[in-house]
Every structure is written in C-alpha cells, then in structure tokens.
Motif scaffolding. Structure first.
Motif, PDB file in Angstrom:
ATOM      1  N   GLN A 122      -0.220  -2.694 -11.268  1.00 54.20           N
ATOM      2  CA  GLN A 122       1.095  -2.965 -11.857  1.00 54.20           C
ATOM      3  C   GLN A 122       2.210  -2.990 -10.826  1.00 54.20           C
ATOM      4  O   GLN A 122       2.971  -3.961 -10.732  1.00 54.20           O
ATOM      5  CB  GLN A 122       1.417  -1.918 -12.929  1.00 54.20           C
ATOM      6  N   ARG A 123       2.346  -1.943 -10.048  1.00 56.30           N
ATOM      7  CA  ARG A 123       3.488  -1.792  -9.148  1.00 56.30           C
ATOM      8  C   ARG A 123       3.677  -2.954  -8.167  1.00 56.30           C
ATOM      9  O   ARG A 123       4.813  -3.414  -7.969  1.00 56.30           O
ATOM     10  CB  ARG A 123       3.350  -0.459  -8.389  1.00 56.30           C
ATOM     11  N   PRO A 124       2.604  -3.475  -7.546  1.00 62.31           N
ATOM     12  CA  PRO A 124       2.813  -4.553  -6.573  1.00 62.31           C
ATOM     13  C   PRO A 124       3.471  -5.794  -7.151  1.00 62.31           C
ATOM     14  O   PRO A 124       4.199  -6.501  -6.438  1.00 62.31           O
ATOM     15  CB  PRO A 124       1.393  -4.852  -6.078  1.00 62.31           C
ATOM     16  N   MET A 125       3.250  -6.085  -8.435  1.00 61.57           N
ATOM     17  CA  MET A 125       3.824  -7.288  -9.019  1.00 61.57           C
ATOM     18  C   MET A 125       5.341  -7.265  -8.978  1.00 61.57           C
ATOM     19  O   MET A 125       5.985  -8.301  -8.760  1.00 61.57           O
ATOM     20  CB  MET A 125       3.344  -7.470 -10.454  1.00 61.57           C
ATOM     21  N   PHE A 126       5.903  -6.091  -9.182  1.00 58.80           N
ATOM     22  CA  PHE A 126       7.360  -5.979  -9.123  1.00 58.80           C
ATOM     23  C   PHE A 126       7.858  -6.178  -7.697  1.00 58.80           C
ATOM     24  O   PHE A 126       8.808  -6.932  -7.452  1.00 58.80           O
ATOM     25  CB  PHE A 126       7.802  -4.615  -9.655  1.00 58.80           C
ATOM     26  N   PHE A 127       7.199  -5.520  -6.744  1.00 58.02           N
ATOM     27  CA  PHE A 127       7.729  -5.520  -5.386  1.00 58.02           C
ATOM     28  C   PHE A 127       7.416  -6.804  -4.616  1.00 58.02           C
ATOM     29  O   PHE A 127       8.178  -7.175  -3.711  1.00 58.02           O
ATOM     30  CB  PHE A 127       7.262  -4.274  -4.649  1.00 58.02           C
ATOM     31  N   THR A 128       6.352  -7.504  -4.969  1.00 54.85           N
ATOM     32  CA  THR A 128       6.165  -8.834  -4.384  1.00 54.85           C
ATOM     33  C   THR A 128       7.222  -9.791  -4.912  1.00 54.85           C
ATOM     34  O   THR A 128       7.766 -10.619  -4.170  1.00 54.85           O
ATOM     35  CB  THR A 128       4.773  -9.402  -4.692  1.00 54.85           C
ATOM     36  N   SER A 129       7.536  -9.666  -6.193  1.00 56.46           N
ATOM     37  CA  SER A 129       8.597 -10.506  -6.775  1.00 56.46           C
ATOM     38  C   SER A 129       9.925 -10.218  -6.102  1.00 56.46           C
ATOM     39  O   SER A 129      10.680 -11.147  -5.750  1.00 56.46           O
ATOM     40  CB  SER A 129       8.693 -10.261  -8.283  1.00 56.46           C
ATOM     41  N   GLN A 130      10.218  -8.953  -5.922  1.00 55.78           N
ATOM     42  CA  GLN A 130      11.447  -8.574  -5.230  1.00 55.78           C
ATOM     43  C   GLN A 130      11.516  -9.210  -3.848  1.00 55.78           C
ATOM     44  O   GLN A 130      12.575  -9.683  -3.416  1.00 55.78           O
ATOM     45  CB  GLN A 130      11.504  -7.047  -5.108  1.00 55.78           C
ATOM     46  N   ALA A 131      10.371  -9.271  -3.175  1.00 51.08           N
ATOM     47  CA  ALA A 131      10.342  -9.792  -1.803  1.00 51.08           C
ATOM     48  C   ALA A 131      10.547 -11.300  -1.731  1.00 51.08           C
ATOM     49  O   ALA A 131      11.152 -11.796  -0.779  1.00 51.08           O
ATOM     50  CB  ALA A 131       9.011  -9.417  -1.141  1.00 51.08           C
ATOM     51  N   VAL A 132      10.040 -12.056  -2.726  1.00 56.57           N
ATOM     52  CA  VAL A 132      10.118 -13.515  -2.633  1.00 56.57           C
ATOM     53  C   VAL A 132      11.398 -14.099  -3.216  1.00 56.57           C
ATOM     54  O   VAL A 132      11.753 -15.241  -2.917  1.00 56.57           O
ATOM     55  CB  VAL A 132       8.911 -14.214  -3.307  1.00 56.57           C
TER      56      VAL A 132
END
Length: 255
Positions: A122-132
């Motif tokens: 779950q957590r990576p989906m938020f932070f990859t989105s934040q990054a792109v």
C-alpha cells in the motif's frame, strides 16, 4: 488469433514500473517496450530483471533501465526514481504493480507483520505518486495506474492484511483522481483476477482451484499476465484520455 493494439502515443513515452522483473510486472514492462516506450523499473529480483532487459533489447525494442530497490524503503525508492527521471526525463506513466500476497491468518499476525504488508502493498503507491506528480505537471499531464486485486471483491480468505491493502488501492485512486485531474493527470485502478503467473502456479494453484476458476469465469481459459498488461497499456495511452478515477476489472467475468 489475438492481435494486440498498437498505441502511437506510447512511442517515446517515459514509464516507471514497480515490481517489473517477473509475473505481471514483467509483462507490463515488455508490453510498453514493444510499443516503443522508454521504461524504467525496480525490483528485488536482480537476476530475473537483468535477464528481462537483455531479452527486450535482443528483440529490437528499447532496453529498459533496471534498478534494484526495496520499495519498503520510501526514501530509497524516491531517490531511485529521481535518479532515473534525471537520466530519462520526467515520467509520463507510473504503474504501481509491486505486491506480495503471502498467506497469513488473523490470529497470528503481529504488528510488525501488519506493518510489513502495508509497507509492500500500500504505502509505495502513495509515495511513487508523490514523486512523479511534479514532472507530470511539467509535462502537462500523465497517467498513474494502480494495481489492485479481486481478492477484496470476492471476500478472499487466508490473507486479510493483503486484502485490506488491495481494497485501499481503489480509495487512493479516487482521491488522487480528484486532486490531480486539474493538471490532466489521470489516475486509475486495474484489478486483476487470479492471474496464472509462475509464482501462483508454484505456490498456490491446485487442481481444485482450476476447476473452481473454470466454474466462476464467464470466459474460458487461464487469465494470464499479458491480459493485465493490455489494460495497463490502454490506460497509459492517449486513447484513455478521459478515463480517470475508475477501477478496470480484468478477471474473465468472475466478479
């Protein structure tokens, strides 16, 4: 005989995929490369990932860029994405594919095991989105594609924390679609059924399971990784320009 679509808008697009070294992710990376996209991906399976890059290049397609990365390390993941985008340019498409559906039961899940499942699924989906997002804004738009699972739709048992994370994907997609739509950034979910990856066949699939799938599916035959990749391609391409905030289910009619 199946004939796959060709998407002119994907040629030259910059794509980032998590968990791209095997299974569904391998098919997604391959499919984008076959469209002429420039693909970068992360995985913890180093040998399989390097072999995939070699196969794609040998077939005459743009060779993907692979980086070993544990996606539970958010700072490391975002640093890897920054390094790759500096080299390739801002990403046009993000595919949040990485997951681990290890089996567990309610009675024996510790807090650390709960946290680990959240940290992978779950957590990576938020932070990859934040990054792109900053790069997508500079590009004038983009597409974020989050992979869920029918496990929460069919009340799947035997892995309640995983099911929780996959239900949460839809909520994240809908929230981000609202926040990012004004920037022409589309956010959608792809929800696979039980895909017959090698991992699934080796670890979980029994003859009884195959019989049950044949019963509940509307369409005959196995659900395979390339079926999921085909939907992901559509959502990455301009052909889905007015699709956002939705859950696209690919499950042979199970749910």
């Amino acid at each position: 005989m199946n004939k796959s679509a060709s998407y002119a808008s994907l040629r030259g697009r910059r794509v980032f995929v998590t968990g791209g070294g095997s299974g569904i992710g391998e098919s997604i990376v391959t499919a984008f490369a076959e469209q002429g996209a420039h693909v970068a991906f992360v995985d913890i399976q180093r040998d399989a990932s390097l072999a995939l890059c070699e196969r794609i290049a040998a077939a005459g397609h743009p060779a993907p860029l692979f980086r070993y990365c544990d996606i539970t390390d958010v700072a490391g993941l975002q640093a890897t994405m920054e390094e790759l985008s500096t080299r390739m340019g801002d990403f046009d498409v993000l595919v949040n594919n990485a997951a681990n559906d290890h089996r567990h039961d309610l009675e024996n899940v510790s807090q650390s095991e709960w946290d680990r499942c959240i940290a992978v699924n779950q957590r990576p989906m938020f932070f990859t989105s934040q990054a792109v997002v900053p790069g997508m804004k500079r590009n004038g738009g983009g597409s974020i594609i989050n992979l869920s699972s029918v496990s929460w739709r069919v009340k799947g048992g035997g892995y309640p924390v995983y099911v929780t994370t996959k239900a949460a994907v839809v909520g994240l997609t809908r929230a981000l679609a609202r926040d990012l739509g004004q920037h022409r950034i589309r956010v959608n979910t792809v929800t696979p059924g039980w895909v017959m990856t090698q991992r699934q066949v080796d670890l979980w699939v029994s003859d009884e399971d195959r019989q049950e799938m044949a019963r509940v599916h509307c369409l005959p035959g196995d659900l395979l990784p390339h079926h999921i990749a085909s939907m992901v391609l559509f959502l990455g391409a301009d052909d889905s320009a007015m699709c956002t905030g939705h859950d696209f289910v690919v499950d042979a009619g199970w749910t």
